[in-house]
Design a protein around this motif. Structure first.
Motif, PDB file in Angstrom:
ATOM      1  N   MET C  40      57.437  65.305  74.799  1.00  0.00           N
ATOM      2  CA  MET C  40      56.476  64.774  75.594  1.00  0.00           C
ATOM      3  C   MET C  40      56.658  63.314  75.873  1.00  0.00           C
ATOM      4  O   MET C  40      57.100  62.474  74.975  1.00  0.00           O
ATOM      5  CB  MET C  40      55.016  64.684  75.104  1.00  0.00           C
ATOM      6  CG  MET C  40      53.924  64.063  76.001  1.00  0.00           C
ATOM      7  SD  MET C  40      52.200  64.380  75.407  1.00  0.00           S
ATOM      8  CE  MET C  40      52.304  63.095  74.168  1.00  0.00           C
ATOM      9  N   ASP C  42      55.018  59.915  77.671  1.00  0.00           N
ATOM     10  CA  ASP C  42      53.711  59.476  78.215  1.00  0.00           C
ATOM     11  C   ASP C  42      53.788  57.851  78.722  1.00  0.00           C
ATOM     12  O   ASP C  42      54.552  57.195  77.731  1.00  0.00           O
ATOM     13  CB  ASP C  42      52.391  59.890  77.207  1.00  0.00           C
ATOM     14  CG  ASP C  42      52.400  59.100  76.265  1.00  0.00           C
ATOM     15  OD1 ASP C  42      52.566  59.533  75.127  1.00  0.00           O
ATOM     16  OD2 ASP C  42      52.084  57.878  76.172  1.00  0.00           O
ATOM     17  N   GLU C  44      51.268  54.635  79.572  1.00  0.00           N
ATOM     18  CA  GLU C  44      49.803  53.930  80.055  1.00  0.00           C
ATOM     19  C   GLU C  44      50.153  52.647  80.184  1.00  0.00           C
ATOM     20  O   GLU C  44      51.045  51.894  79.608  1.00  0.00           O
ATOM     21  CB  GLU C  44      49.397  54.001  78.398  1.00  0.00           C
ATOM     22  CG  GLU C  44      47.846  53.390  78.569  1.00  0.00           C
ATOM     23  CD  GLU C  44      46.649  54.270  77.609  1.00  0.00           C
ATOM     24  OE1 GLU C  44      47.244  55.037  76.903  1.00  0.00           O
ATOM     25  OE2 GLU C  44      45.731  53.753  77.731  1.00  0.00           O
ATOM     26  N   TYR C  46      48.891  48.702  81.212  1.00  0.00           N
ATOM     27  CA  TYR C  46      47.719  47.602  80.765  1.00  0.00           C
ATOM     28  C   TYR C  46      47.963  46.505  81.833  1.00  0.00           C
ATOM     29  O   TYR C  46      49.112  46.237  82.163  1.00  0.00           O
ATOM     30  CB  TYR C  46      48.042  47.238  79.440  1.00  0.00           C
ATOM     31  CG  TYR C  46      47.669  48.100  78.397  1.00  0.00           C
ATOM     32  CD1 TYR C  46      48.523  48.925  77.853  1.00  0.00           C
ATOM     33  CD2 TYR C  46      46.452  48.004  77.609  1.00  0.00           C
ATOM     34  CE1 TYR C  46      48.224  49.998  76.845  1.00  0.00           C
ATOM     35  CE2 TYR C  46      46.150  48.579  76.449  1.00  0.00           C
ATOM     36  CZ  TYR C  46      47.199  49.835  76.257  1.00  0.00           C
ATOM     37  OH  TYR C  46      46.702  50.499  75.047  1.00  0.00           O
ATOM     38  N   VAL C  58      51.761  45.500  81.699  1.00  0.00           N
ATOM     39  CA  VAL C  58      52.588  46.026  80.556  1.00  0.00           C
ATOM     40  C   VAL C  58      52.478  47.676  80.509  1.00  0.00           C
ATOM     41  O   VAL C  58      51.478  48.097  80.602  1.00  0.00           O
ATOM     42  CB  VAL C  58      52.072  45.538  79.290  1.00  0.00           C
ATOM     43  CG1 VAL C  58      52.972  46.064  78.154  1.00  0.00           C
ATOM     44  CG2 VAL C  58      52.261  44.026  79.059  1.00  0.00           C
ATOM     45  N   HIS C  62      55.905  56.086  75.250  1.00  0.00           N
ATOM     46  CA  HIS C  62      56.085  56.968  74.006  1.00  0.00           C
ATOM     47  C   HIS C  62      56.855  57.993  74.402  1.00  0.00           C
ATOM     48  O   HIS C  62      56.863  58.609  75.344  1.00  0.00           O
ATOM     49  CB  HIS C  62      55.106  57.340  73.358  1.00  0.00           C
ATOM     50  CG  HIS C  62      53.852  56.312  73.162  1.00  0.00           C
ATOM     51  ND1 HIS C  62      52.875  55.981  74.032  1.00  0.00           N
ATOM     52  CD2 HIS C  62      53.711  55.464  71.790  1.00  0.00           C
ATOM     53  CE1 HIS C  62      52.079  55.138  73.401  1.00  0.00           C
ATOM     54  NE2 HIS C  62      52.618  54.779  72.203  1.00  0.00           N
ATOM     55  N   LYS C 109      46.934  56.896  83.307  1.00  0.00           N
ATOM     56  CA  LYS C 109      47.632  57.550  82.184  1.00  0.00           C
ATOM     57  C   LYS C 109      48.558  58.479  82.520  1.00  0.00           C
ATOM     58  O   LYS C 109      47.900  59.585  83.217  1.00  0.00           O
ATOM     59  CB  LYS C 109      47.047  57.658  81.162  1.00  0.00           C
ATOM     60  CG  LYS C 109      47.725  58.204  80.042  1.00  0.00           C
ATOM     61  CD  LYS C 109      46.967  58.423  78.796  1.00  0.00           C
ATOM     62  CE  LYS C 109      47.943  59.138  77.733  1.00  0.00           C
ATOM     63  NZ  LYS C 109      47.866  58.908  76.389  1.00  0.00           N
TER      64      LYS C 109
END
Lengths: 227, 237, 208
Positions: C40, C42, C44, C46, C58, C62, C109
């Motif tokens: 996986m 992923d 996200e 910010y 930002v 991961h 996300k």
């Protein structure tokens, strides 16, 4: 490298670790100082008390920079600015080591019967481009200094004797001047929050270093008022 | 009338309690003396005495209490005397007084001290009244002087001991509090460590005063400082 | 360390994501790939609050292949530079603490997850890209672990990829690889490519 059968997202792992309180994000701290002439004595005593007496303590020669991230509120008065301090530390004697990014919360001195200063602390290892990263993030450098000294360990506790040097104007490692004629001695332990038994461990160890050095809780925010 | 009766009852209750406590501690002391005389040390003996003295203090306090009616004005009057054993009396006194008879009544209810104690007290009073007032005064003064002298000696020795301890600590001073404060303020707050803008004159003096220029200036300084830092370092990932 | 190449696989009309993954799985296993778990990646994002000045983003990524690291890619305010920081897992905690300055946009996300195969020195990951509950497309990652220099192994990688992906693999390497054809690549380069692809996915509605 074998993959996971069912990878959990990192955010989920972090939240579950936070909930079960296993992340060591609290620092229990005591600070003091010892003058240079007695530093040798303290060094020997620490060698005797701490782990790994045969190989000797680790020496370190680090450069620490402190950045702050400020967001000005629409009103504009400085008091309303929320400031966020981040510290970057790199080893000058081992340039291949990762750099360390550290967040330190406000120190809490607590009641008289709380033996140590408590502050939240997050230590993150990172690549050397962290300075560029932070400045693009909006941080500005507040101050920096060089530390040279010894690191001792006892169980989970860490004792450092550091000499603080001011950076010279030329920013080269030669133009260093020591700030004072003393070594800064810090006794700290990183643990998840709520483990107050470790504070007593620290206190007991600190007693063994008296009267050479008096390790105590010092509120550095109050020191701001002294000239 | 009712109120006074109630007060009396309450006072009697309190007195009874205190006296019971006193009795228990005296009993413990006697027990210890009889059974543990070999292992008894003077300080622990003194401790038990201290307990008794404390309890007597409380007893006297209760008696002097405002709420207690003037016991001086009350008398205990026996109404019935009988030589027969009284069960209730036996229980109330834990088997010590079996019958409220004629021979124990004078002992139980007496207000004068023991005869020999009374005699000794009379002797003392006689001797004291025989001494003329001047000699008495002189003797009092002498006693005061001696007591003050002893008190002085004790305070002097105590001061000497305390000084000794501090002198020993001062001689072996291995840390300077001022340095501690400087170091911690430097590491925690950056006191005396603020990076000076390159435009300002180079002085390692009170950096805080000089490091507060307009934000525009600071940002340009940062870019130059950061560029220098990233050039110094070979790792550019 | 190896060369990582990402390839978007267009979902044909009338087929669903899982069906395509099945087809690709069959092809990979026929090429000798062995299923070894799942993966996986992923991301996200910010964004900085207004009081911080110019907007910066930002991206926190991961990768289950490097579980102890967090990749933080910061888009500079001027927009033409991205600083890539690799840090410990606790960096996530730091970003949470910075919530006064940088706020996460939950709706953006995005993640790619799916089975992972090993075929000799190759690592093949068939990822279904989802943004929240919506399926956005198929992203195939191929890593050639034996070499870190694209100039030396691009042809081999292309041939392998064309073997099970067919004609969608271009003969010229993706722009990202071309720019670094003579450099040693590492995990961060794979992550950079993932960010490029994720940004493209975010901009398109529907399936790419």
């Amino acid at each position: 490298m074998a993959g996971n059968q069912n990878p959990i997202s990192a955010i989920d792992m972090l939240t579950s670790a936070l909930r079960s309180n296993i992340i060591p994000n609290q620092e229990y701290l005591l600070q003091g100082s010892v003058i240079d002439s007695s530093a040798e004595v303290l060094h020997n005593r620490l060698r005797g008390l701490c782990d790994a007496a045969e190989t000797g303590p680790e020496t370190f020669h680090d450069h620490e920079m402190c950045f702050s991230l400020k967001a000005s509120s629409p009103g504009g008065t400085p008091q309303q600015q929320q400031s966020f301090l981040l510290r970057v530390r790199r080893a000058l004697d081992h340039p291949e080591y990762p750099w360390q990014l550290r967040y330190l919360g406000q120190p809490e001195l607590g009641e008289k019967n709380q033996p140590t200063v408590l502050r939240s602390c997050i230590d993150i290892a990172c690549t050397p481009n962290v300075v560029e990263f932070l400045s693009e993030l909006g941080c500005r450098i507040e101050f920096e200094y060089v530390l040279k000294g010894y690191l001792f360990r006892k169980g989970r506790m860490k004792v450092t004797m550091s000499k603080i040097f001011r950076m010279g104007q030329a920013k080269s490692p030669d133009s260093l001047e020591a700030m004072t004629g003393s070594y800064l001695v810090e006794l700290s332990l990183l643990a998840p929050s709520g483990q107050d038994a470790v504070a007593d461990e620290i206190k007991v160890f600190a007693e063994q270093l008296r009267p050479l050095v008096h390790l105590e809780k010092i509120d550095y925010r109050r020191l701001q008022s002294y000239s | 009338m009712q109120r006074e009766e109630k007060q009396l009852d309450a006072a009697l209750e309190a007195l009874l309690q205190r006296i019971n406590d006193l009795k228990t501690s005296i009993r413990t002391l006697l027990f210890r003396l009889e059974n543990e005389y070999a292992s008894l040390s003077w300080p622990s003996f003194l401790d038990s005495y201290a307990v008794i003295s404390g309890q007597m203090n409380t007893l006297l306090k209760v008696m002097k209490n405002d709420k207690t009616p003037l016991l001086r004005n009350l008398i205990v009057l026996p109404l019935v005397l009988s030589p027969d054993p009284d069960e209730e009396l036996k229980q109330a006194t834990e088997g010590r007084v079996v019958a409220f008879s004629h021979d124990i009544t004078p002992d139980m209810l007496r207000t004068k001290p023991d005869p020999d104690v009374e005699q000794r007290q009379n002797q003392f009073e006689q001797r004291a009244s025989q001494v003329p007032p001047e000699t008495a005064q002189k003797q009092i003064n002498a006693l005061n002087k001696v007591v003050n002298h002893v008190l002085e000696q004790i305070t002097h020795s105590r001061e000497d001991w305390e000084n000794e301890a501090t002198v020993r600590a001062a001689a072996a001073q291995t840390c300077v509090m001022a340095d501690t404060h400087t170091l911690i303020a430097a590491v925690g707050l950056g006191k005396n460590l603020k990076t000076l803008p390159i435009a300002a004159p180079a002085q390692p003096g009170p950096g805080r005063a000089q490091a507060g220029p307009a934000p525009g200036k600071t940002t340009s300084t940062i870019k130059t400082t950061i560029k220098a830092a990233s050039q110094v370092h070979p790792y550019n990932r | 360390m190896g060369v990582i190449v990402l390839q978007l696989f267009a979902v044909p009309e009338g087929k669903s994501g899982p069906q395509v993954i099945d087809i690709l799985t069959k092809r990979v296993t026929s090429l000798g790939g062995v299923l070894s778990g799942s993966f996986m990646v992923d991301c996200e994002t910010y964004t900085s609050v207004a009081s911080l000045g110019a907007t910066r983003s930002v991206h926190l990524l991961h990768n289950s292949e490097t579980p102890a690291s967090v990749f933080a890619l910061l888009e500079a305010a001027s927009g033409n530079k991205t600083v890539a920081l690799v840090a410990d897992n606790l960096f996530d905690l730091l970003m949470l603490k910075l919530s006064n300055f940088y706020q996460a946009k939950k709706q953006t996300k995005i993640e790619s997850r799916g089975p992972r195969f090993e075929a000799g020195d190759f690592l093949v990951k068939l990822g279904s890209v989802t943004m929240g509950p919506t399926f956005k497309g198929i992203l195939v990652e191929v890593e050639y672990q034996a070499c870190s220099l694209p100039a030396a192994c691009w042809d081999l990688i292309r041939e392998f990829m064309q073997g099970f992906l067919g004609g969608c693999v271009p003969s010229t390497p993706p722009q990202y690889i071309q720019n670094r054809f003579g450099d040693m690549l590492g995990p961060i380069d794979g992550i950079n490519q993932y960010l490029e692809q994720f940004n493209a996915f975010r901009k398109t509605t529907g399936i790419r």
